[in-house]
Design a protein around this motif. Sequence first.
Motif, short mmCIF file in Angstrom:
data_model
loop_
_atom_site.label_atom_id
_atom_site.label_comp_id
_atom_site.label_asym_id
_atom_site.label_seq_id
_atom_site.Cartn_x
_atom_site.Cartn_y
_atom_site.Cartn_z
N CYS A 166 -23.14 0.82 -46.35
CA CYS A 166 -22.12 0.83 -45.29
C CYS A 166 -21.60 2.25 -45.14
O CYS A 166 -20.63 2.65 -45.82
CB CYS A 166 -20.98 -0.12 -45.62
SG CYS A 166 -21.47 -1.85 -45.75
N LEU A 191 -18.24 -1.82 -33.28
CA LEU A 191 -19.40 -1.09 -33.80
C LEU A 191 -19.21 0.41 -33.68
O LEU A 191 -19.66 1.18 -34.53
CB LEU A 191 -20.66 -1.52 -33.06
CG LEU A 191 -21.17 -2.93 -33.35
CD1 LEU A 191 -22.20 -3.35 -32.32
CD2 LEU A 191 -21.75 -3.01 -34.75
N TRP A 199 -18.01 -3.25 -40.17
CA TRP A 199 -19.07 -2.71 -39.31
C TRP A 199 -20.40 -3.41 -39.59
O TRP A 199 -21.13 -3.77 -38.65
CB TRP A 199 -19.22 -1.22 -39.56
CG TRP A 199 -20.44 -0.61 -38.93
CD1 TRP A 199 -20.57 -0.17 -37.66
CD2 TRP A 199 -21.73 -0.42 -39.55
NE1 TRP A 199 -21.84 0.30 -37.44
CE2 TRP A 199 -22.57 0.16 -38.59
CE3 TRP A 199 -22.23 -0.67 -40.83
CZ2 TRP A 199 -23.90 0.48 -38.86
CZ3 TRP A 199 -23.55 -0.35 -41.10
CH2 TRP A 199 -24.36 0.23 -40.12
N LYS A 200 -20.72 -3.62 -40.86
CA LYS A 200 -21.99 -4.26 -41.22
C LYS A 200 -22.06 -5.69 -40.70
O LYS A 200 -23.12 -6.16 -40.25
CB LYS A 200 -22.17 -4.24 -42.74
CG LYS A 200 -23.53 -4.72 -43.21
CD LYS A 200 -23.68 -4.59 -44.72
CE LYS A 200 -25.05 -5.04 -45.17
NZ LYS A 200 -25.20 -4.91 -46.65
N ARG A 203 -22.80 -5.43 -37.07
CA ARG A 203 -24.11 -4.80 -36.86
C ARG A 203 -25.24 -5.81 -37.04
O ARG A 203 -26.29 -5.69 -36.40
CB ARG A 203 -24.28 -3.63 -37.83
CG ARG A 203 -25.58 -2.85 -37.69
CD ARG A 203 -25.66 -2.16 -36.35
NE ARG A 203 -26.86 -1.38 -36.21
CZ ARG A 203 -28.06 -1.89 -35.88
NH1 ARG A 203 -28.18 -3.19 -35.68
NH2 ARG A 203 -29.11 -1.10 -35.76
N LYS A 204 -25.05 -6.80 -37.88
CA LYS A 204 -26.10 -7.80 -38.11
C LYS A 204 -26.39 -8.64 -36.87
O LYS A 204 -27.44 -9.29 -36.79
CB LYS A 204 -25.68 -8.73 -39.26
CG LYS A 204 -25.76 -8.09 -40.64
CD LYS A 204 -25.38 -9.09 -41.72
CE LYS A 204 -25.51 -8.46 -43.09
NZ LYS A 204 -25.11 -9.41 -44.17
N ILE A 206 -26.82 -7.40 -33.87
CA ILE A 206 -27.55 -6.61 -32.88
C ILE A 206 -29.07 -6.73 -32.98
O ILE A 206 -29.76 -6.70 -31.95
CB ILE A 206 -27.13 -5.13 -32.97
CG1 ILE A 206 -25.64 -5.00 -32.66
CG2 ILE A 206 -27.93 -4.26 -32.01
CD1 ILE A 206 -25.23 -5.47 -31.29
#
Length: 596
Positions: A166, A191, A199-200, A203-204, A206
């Motif tokens: 991260c 994001l 954030w992670k 992000r998963k 996308i």
Amino acid sequence: MILFPYRKLGTLLRLPLNNNNMSLCSFTSATQGVHSKKFRHSKINVRRWHMLSSFNQPRRVPVSVTNRENIYRAHASTEASPATDTEPVHKYETIPGPAPKPVLGNRFIFSKYGEFPLHRFWDSVFKMRSRHGDVVKIAAVKPGLDMVWLFNPEHIRMLYKAEDQCPIRPPFDLLQAYRRSRPEVFTSAGLVNGNGPEWKRLRKAIPSLLKFQTIASYRERQALVAHDLATAIKSHSSHNNTAISKDPSCNLVPSKSTRTKSTSFKSSQVLPENQTFCQRIAHDIPDVMQLLFRYTLEAVGVVALGRFQGCLTQNNTGAAEIITANENFLTSLGESIFALPLHTIFATPNYRRLRDAHDHINRVVEASFLDLESAFQESPSKLEREQPFVWSLMTNSQLSRQDRLLILIEVFMGGIDATASTLAFCLYFLARSPHWQEELHREVRGLNLTSDSLQDLPVLRGVLKESYRLRPSPSGVARILQRDVVVGGYEIKRGVLVQAIPFLASRAPTQFADPDVFNPGRWIRRDLQTKDGERDLLSQSFIMEDETSREADPDASSDAATAGNHPGFRETGLGQVLRLNMMPAAPIAIRFIERH
């Protein structure tokens, strides 16, 4: 079919546009109009780019040196390498860089009147590296915050290797303040501004957008958007364009000695056998970026909004308002990076501009999001077929309603600006490279965008990569170190903001042969010659000439003649300016010429 340049208008380009029987030519001038005085430095300072020789240990290179070949040879034998146990590790305080001013530090070094103005990022970067080397420290860029710039590809690799799963990136304070003021819409930093586990988590969601099946489901609609683009081009003012052609079916000019304002050929010129003058219908677009903004807005709307918006139709005020809002948003973010945090005290003009722009885009996306929610409730399977990306968000139990809306807003905003600038530079480079324009024409002619495979298109892939190498959209990658690391023989402390600037390496002679030459062939690994059994692509071959480089000396040889086996041109004209993303420094004018 042929086209050629106009001396007053710059460079001409021709390129096929899908199945619309059109060709395209462009004339580009980086020194015309209101941009001329402001950006004239881009033609002068480009010579400094050639001073890059190799990425070695910090050194000082005089900016005034003009014999770049001697500089190349002087440093060609020096290679950059990571520090080993036997190499000395220098303290953080010894990293070279501009000295901070008392009290102010280096806060205003990147301002409009500073030594390294941020909007002229290219020039500032090359100037910084020339003075201080591969690792540069800008101390006290903000109170309590230092920044280190890395230019060496090996050093950048070490930076990525040292980061956690991260990464921590510097947030945009202005955006953070705005989103905190809208808790009914934003429950997360998002994001763009988020970090760490939050954030992670977002992000998963996308990767589903990048799956082959997801991309394939949008092909037919994206082909319709491309068709609308060609229709929009035809709607621009048209006139006859005189060119040279081998095509016997063209509309011939009565005499070979005919001379019009639209030709730069001498009346006494003797044409090769089987070539003749002909006339085609041409359409001029004075600033192709504005048209491409509408195109990318329509294309990303198909994915993020789930509908066509009609952005490419004439007098679409809604599209113009979104484009303006997106430009204001990015400009506000860019100007806020090193500005004083006055927005925490009162609503500054820059904050109000960002707030109004973001609010407008929020309303546009949320209106479509409500329709998508209704479609999902009525028939989830239909939404999966028609809008697989939105469907993946709706079925993701880890996302709240605000999370889904936030992701769509950021995908929508992120797909407009950078994509348009990348396409504009592709057209600009092809305008100056008749050889590669012809190769690309051969490869894509007859291609069915809705059914044919798009995987085996090496020329198109090479054109995109080469364009991105010479004129990238991002200015760099920023990280806040989570641990102490040793890079380039220097110790860099935890908590320091590190800016990796990889595009500098793309202009280095030690990384690329003829680094300033646009040559997609460097990315291609197979023979491009037409083989037996392949469709006939030579029946509509064309010629394009660029006389921009010959204005001073009409008899001078062109750059393409010196580009080896892969004719290209030496890119020393159109520059870039920073508006969060790197954008063309001047309008790019395009002339589209119909083939039939």
